[in-house]
Design a protein around this motif. Structure first.
Motif, PDB file in Angstrom:
ATOM      1  N   LYS A   1      22.137  63.440  40.928  1.00 57.53           N
ATOM      2  CA  LYS A   1      20.562  62.649  41.393  1.00 57.53           C
ATOM      3  C   LYS A   1      20.076  63.221  40.336  1.00 57.53           C
ATOM      4  O   LYS A   1      19.584  62.404  40.066  1.00 57.53           O
ATOM      5  CB  LYS A   1      20.330  63.753  42.396  1.00 57.53           C
ATOM      6  CG  LYS A   1      20.563  62.824  44.034  1.00 57.53           C
ATOM      7  CD  LYS A   1      20.227  62.531  45.087  1.00 57.53           C
ATOM      8  CE  LYS A   1      20.976  63.028  45.816  1.00 57.53           C
ATOM      9  NZ  LYS A   1      19.825  61.915  47.489  1.00 57.53           N
ATOM     10  N   ARG A   2      19.892  64.588  39.411  1.00 55.39           N
ATOM     11  CA  ARG A   2      19.237  64.970  38.245  1.00 55.39           C
ATOM     12  C   ARG A   2      19.695  64.022  37.632  1.00 55.39           C
ATOM     13  O   ARG A   2      18.910  63.129  36.068  1.00 55.39           O
ATOM     14  CB  ARG A   2      19.281  66.177  37.571  1.00 55.39           C
ATOM     15  CG  ARG A   2      18.498  67.419  38.898  1.00 55.39           C
ATOM     16  CD  ARG A   2      18.736  68.398  38.421  1.00 55.39           C
ATOM     17  NE  ARG A   2      19.915  69.460  38.200  1.00 55.39           N
ATOM     18  CZ  ARG A   2      20.084  69.802  38.950  1.00 55.39           C
ATOM     19  NH1 ARG A   2      19.477  69.928  40.168  1.00 55.39           N
ATOM     20  NH2 ARG A   2      21.642  70.570  38.536  1.00 55.39           N
ATOM     21  N   MET A   3      20.765  63.542  36.935  1.00 53.06           N
ATOM     22  CA  MET A   3      21.433  62.975  36.061  1.00 53.06           C
ATOM     23  C   MET A   3      21.448  61.157  36.205  1.00 53.06           C
ATOM     24  O   MET A   3      21.939  60.542  35.689  1.00 53.06           O
ATOM     25  CB  MET A   3      22.810  62.885  35.831  1.00 53.06           C
ATOM     26  CG  MET A   3      23.447  64.236  35.394  1.00 53.06           C
ATOM     27  SD  MET A   3      24.935  65.168  35.936  1.00 53.06           S
ATOM     28  CE  MET A   3      25.636  63.693  34.310  1.00 53.06           C
ATOM     29  N   ASP A   4      20.561  61.048  37.526  1.00 52.77           N
ATOM     30  CA  ASP A   4      19.771  60.038  37.790  1.00 52.77           C
ATOM     31  C   ASP A   4      21.763  58.426  38.437  1.00 52.77           C
ATOM     32  O   ASP A   4      21.052  57.666  38.167  1.00 52.77           O
ATOM     33  CB  ASP A   4      19.913  58.912  36.588  1.00 52.77           C
ATOM     34  CG  ASP A   4      18.380  59.642  35.976  1.00 52.77           C
ATOM     35  OD1 ASP A   4      17.507  59.952  36.977  1.00 52.77           O
ATOM     36  OD2 ASP A   4      18.075  59.379  35.242  1.00 52.77           O
ATOM     37  N   TYR A   5      21.910  59.096  39.215  1.00 50.30           N
ATOM     38  CA  TYR A   5      23.142  58.540  39.734  1.00 50.30           C
ATOM     39  C   TYR A   5      22.237  58.365  41.399  1.00 50.30           C
ATOM     40  O   TYR A   5      22.841  59.359  42.084  1.00 50.30           O
ATOM     41  CB  TYR A   5      24.415  59.316  39.545  1.00 50.30           C
ATOM     42  CG  TYR A   5      25.049  59.584  39.148  1.00 50.30           C
ATOM     43  CD1 TYR A   5      25.511  58.021  38.670  1.00 50.30           C
ATOM     44  CD2 TYR A   5      25.313  60.116  37.870  1.00 50.30           C
ATOM     45  CE1 TYR A   5      26.323  58.171  37.282  1.00 50.30           C
ATOM     46  CE2 TYR A   5      25.618  60.447  36.570  1.00 50.30           C
ATOM     47  CZ  TYR A   5      26.934  59.019  36.491  1.00 50.30           C
ATOM     48  OH  TYR A   5      27.461  59.296  35.081  1.00 50.30           O
ATOM     49  N   VAL A   6      21.512  57.478  41.735  1.00 48.74           N
ATOM     50  CA  VAL A   6      20.229  57.435  42.691  1.00 48.74           C
ATOM     51  C   VAL A   6      21.506  57.127  44.111  1.00 48.74           C
ATOM     52  O   VAL A   6      20.803  57.450  44.909  1.00 48.74           O
ATOM     53  CB  VAL A   6      19.391  56.524  42.811  1.00 48.74           C
ATOM     54  CG1 VAL A   6      19.050  57.431  41.256  1.00 48.74           C
ATOM     55  CG2 VAL A   6      19.982  55.230  42.367  1.00 48.74           C
TER      56      VAL A   6
END
Length: 88
Positions: free
Chosen positions: A27-32
């Motif tokens: 999630k922090r890596m923008d895999y939402v």
């Protein structure tokens, strides 16, 4: 000869701390779109057995006795018939 591919994961009622850490990192890596991550163990075991029923019974026996913690983990496995030729 049979090849057992054994997949071990936590039971649904058990918190998977490594899975949660991986999910948070994704999630922090923008895999939402990530809703859940399950981390587990994988084993490959070649065994000699007279038939698929005997191989199944043996895999269940040694997996319950050694490969999993029956209180917190569950497993599934796939069996396939393999030749005993040596890979080069």
């Amino acid at each position: 000869m049979y090849l057992a591919k054994i997949y071990v994961t936590y039971k649904p009622s058990i918190l998977d701390p490594q899975g949660e850490v991986i999910k948070a990192a994704l999630k922090r890596m923008d895999y939402v779109g990530i809703d859940q991550v399950a981390q587990g163990k994988y084993f490959e075991v070649k065994l000699n057995a007279k038939d698929v029923d005997a191989a199944t019974a043996e895999v269940e026996s040694f997996t319950d006795a050694l490969l999993i913690n029956q209180n917190t983990e569950t497993y599934r496995f796939d069996l396939s018939l393999v030749s005993d030729e040596v890979d080069v």
